[in-house]
Design a protein around this motif. Structure first.
Motif, PDB file in Angstrom:
ATOM      1  N   ASP A  68       0.674  -1.244   0.068  1.00 20.88           N
ATOM      2  CA  ASP A  68       0.263   0.077   0.048  1.00 20.88           C
ATOM      3  C   ASP A  68       0.823   1.374   0.001  1.00 20.88           C
ATOM      4  N   SER A  69       0.951   2.030  -1.130  1.00 20.13           N
ATOM      5  CA  SER A  69       1.756   3.064  -1.368  1.00 20.13           C
ATOM      6  C   SER A  69       1.277   4.370  -0.313  1.00 20.13           C
ATOM      7  N   ASP A  70      -0.107   4.129   0.048  1.00 15.38           N
ATOM      8  CA  ASP A  70      -0.450   5.176   0.918  1.00 15.38           C
ATOM      9  C   ASP A  70      -0.432   5.133   2.351  1.00 15.38           C
ATOM     10  N   ALA A  71       0.281   3.911   2.991  1.00 13.43           N
ATOM     11  CA  ALA A  71      -0.070   3.538   4.260  1.00 13.43           C
ATOM     12  C   ALA A  71       0.966   4.549   5.145  1.00 13.43           C
ATOM     13  N   LYS A  72       0.313   4.550   6.228  1.00 11.61           N
ATOM     14  CA  LYS A  72       0.899   5.503   7.263  1.00 11.61           C
ATOM     15  C   LYS A  72       0.788   4.926   8.702  1.00 11.61           C
ATOM     16  N   SER A  73       1.655   4.801   9.551  1.00  8.46           N
ATOM     17  CA  SER A  73       1.688   3.930  10.550  1.00  8.46           C
ATOM     18  C   SER A  73       1.476   4.867  11.873  1.00  8.46           C
ATOM     19  N   SER A  74       1.062   4.535  12.772  1.00  8.05           N
ATOM     20  CA  SER A  74       0.702   5.175  14.009  1.00  8.05           C
ATOM     21  C   SER A  74       2.149   6.038  14.336  1.00  8.05           C
ATOM     22  N   LYS A  75       3.443   5.658  14.077  1.00  9.66           N
ATOM     23  CA  LYS A  75       4.654   6.182  14.171  1.00  9.66           C
ATOM     24  C   LYS A  75       4.908   7.046  13.177  1.00  9.66           C
ATOM     25  N   ASP A  76       4.139   7.585  12.209  1.00 10.14           N
ATOM     26  CA  ASP A  76       4.347   8.283  10.976  1.00 10.14           C
ATOM     27  C   ASP A  76       5.332   7.977  10.122  1.00 10.14           C
ATOM     28  N   ALA A  77       5.422   6.643  10.233  1.00  4.89           N
ATOM     29  CA  ALA A  77       6.088   5.737   8.818  1.00  4.89           C
ATOM     30  C   ALA A  77       5.302   5.800   7.703  1.00  4.89           C
ATOM     31  N   VAL A  78       5.902   6.070   6.453  1.00 10.37           N
ATOM     32  CA  VAL A  78       4.936   6.349   5.612  1.00 10.37           C
ATOM     33  C   VAL A  78       5.253   5.402   4.244  1.00 10.37           C
ATOM     34  N   GLY A  79       4.395   5.286   3.288  1.00  6.92           N
ATOM     35  CA  GLY A  79       4.534   4.663   2.020  1.00  6.92           C
ATOM     36  C   GLY A  79       4.949   3.115   1.976  1.00  6.92           C
ATOM     37  N   LEU A  80       5.333   2.616   0.903  1.00  8.96           N
ATOM     38  CA  LEU A  80       5.564   1.070   0.652  1.00  8.96           C
ATOM     39  C   LEU A  80       6.416   0.458   1.508  1.00  8.96           C
ATOM     40  N   PHE A  81       7.564   1.198   1.955  1.00  8.77           N
ATOM     41  CA  PHE A  81       8.505   0.710   2.859  1.00  8.77           C
ATOM     42  C   PHE A  81       8.480   1.163   4.140  1.00  8.77           C
ATOM     43  N   GLN A  82       7.552   1.968   4.464  1.00 11.01           N
ATOM     44  CA  GLN A  82       7.425   2.601   5.892  1.00 11.01           C
ATOM     45  C   GLN A  82       8.694   3.261   6.209  1.00 11.01           C
ATOM     46  N   ILE A  83       8.898   4.425   5.696  1.00 12.08           N
ATOM     47  CA  ILE A  83      10.107   5.277   5.918  1.00 12.08           C
ATOM     48  C   ILE A  83       9.551   6.352   7.030  1.00 12.08           C
ATOM     49  N   ARG A  84      10.466   6.342   8.016  1.00 15.06           N
ATOM     50  CA  ARG A  84      10.274   7.139   9.208  1.00 15.06           C
ATOM     51  C   ARG A  84      11.229   8.700   8.989  1.00 15.06           C
ATOM     52  N   GLU A  85      11.185   9.532   9.841  1.00 17.11           N
ATOM     53  CA  GLU A  85      11.621  10.937   9.812  1.00 17.11           C
ATOM     54  C   GLU A  85      13.066  10.644   9.898  1.00 17.11           C
ATOM     55  N   ASN A  86      13.706   9.761  11.030  1.00 21.51           N
ATOM     56  CA  ASN A  86      14.922   9.949  11.161  1.00 21.51           C
ATOM     57  C   ASN A  86      15.679   9.297  10.076  1.00 21.51           C
ATOM     58  N   LEU A  87      15.031   8.226   9.365  1.00 19.60           N
ATOM     59  CA  LEU A  87      15.861   7.670   8.080  1.00 19.60           C
ATOM     60  C   LEU A  87      15.949   8.525   7.188  1.00 19.60           C
ATOM     61  N   LEU A  88      14.824   9.226   6.750  1.00 19.01           N
ATOM     62  CA  LEU A  88      14.809  10.218   5.686  1.00 19.01           C
ATOM     63  C   LEU A  88      15.752  11.418   6.168  1.00 19.01           C
ATOM     64  N   THR A  89      15.896  11.788   7.375  1.00 13.76           N
ATOM     65  CA  THR A  89      17.126  12.819   7.612  1.00 13.76           C
ATOM     66  C   THR A  89      18.489  12.473   7.253  1.00 13.76           C
ATOM     67  N   ASP A  90      18.768  11.093   7.493  1.00 16.45           N
ATOM     68  CA  ASP A  90      20.277  10.454   7.120  1.00 16.45           C
ATOM     69  C   ASP A  90      20.129  10.421   5.747  1.00 16.45           C
TER      70      ASP A  90
END
Length: 204
Positions: A22-44
């Motif tokens: 599900d490309s539109d998936a968003k978790s309760s921890k704000d992980a988003v998209g197909l592979f559930q990327i979170r803010e800290n990983l995106l920052t890196d």
């Protein structure tokens, strides 16, 4: 015995484990998209690539996969995953554990297993709720097709969802770099051959 797991199948199973394709998936921890990327990983990722993507951008499958691939490639070639000539199954399992929990959190748990005498280099005995959260144990076991002989709960649902999401599955496959698995293995072999052991995880 099942055929050895290749990195394309690992990627597909990881996409299902993370978001059920599900490309539109968003978790309760704000992980988003197909592979559930979170803010800290995106920052890196942004820091490493000189980009300024936001979490909203990660609903795009191609970008989401790019972040996932960058993270997994680093984990698969890391000293802490490959140390002591670890077999592929252990390298894959550790890399997935780091992706699921965050590398440092995962390594803290792994270190406790090692301190208790568990072989964390050439066995899968550390993939246990005694040492890891149940979510991570289930995550690794499912993606690796239970190569440590734990029972599966999700294979039938995975195959059904693959058929229902054939366009998404094909997109993931086309985004998978030709020869990528062999390239990663060559990086691992080179690190082992040169006996490179960065100091960050010398005790793991």
């Amino acid at each position: 015995e099942p055929e050895p797991l290749n990195l394309e199948e690992l990627k597909l199973r990881q996409a299902y484990a993370e978001s059920a394709f599900d490309s539109d998936a968003k978790s309760s921890k704000d992980a988003v998209g197909l592979f559930q990327i979170r803010e800290n990983l995106l920052t890196d990722y942004n820091a490493a690539h000189g980009t300024n993507y936001t979490l909203e951008d990660l609903y795009d499958d191609k970008l989401n996969m790019s972040v996932r691939d960058w993270k997994m490639d680093k984990n698969l070639a890391s000293d802490w995953a490959t140390r002591n000539n670890a077999p592929d199954s252990v390298v894959y399992a550790k890399s997935l554990g780091g992706y699921n929990m965050g590398n440092q959190n995962f390594l803290n748990h792994l270190g406790k297993a090692k301190a208790a005498g568990v072989d964390i280099y050439n066995s899968m005995d550390w993939i246990s709720e005694k040492w890891l959260p149940k979510e991570t144990v289930d995550y690794i076991n499912f993606i690796l097709r239970n190569q440590n002989n734990s029972p599966s709960r999700n294979n039938a649902a995975y195959e059904l969802n693959k058929r229902k999401n054939s366009d998404k599955v094909e997109g993931i496959r086309k985004g998978f770099e030709i020869g990528g698995a062999e390239k990663i293995k060559n990086v691992i072999r080179k690190r082992l051959a040169n006996n490179l052991h960065p100091g960050s995880y010398d005790n793991i």
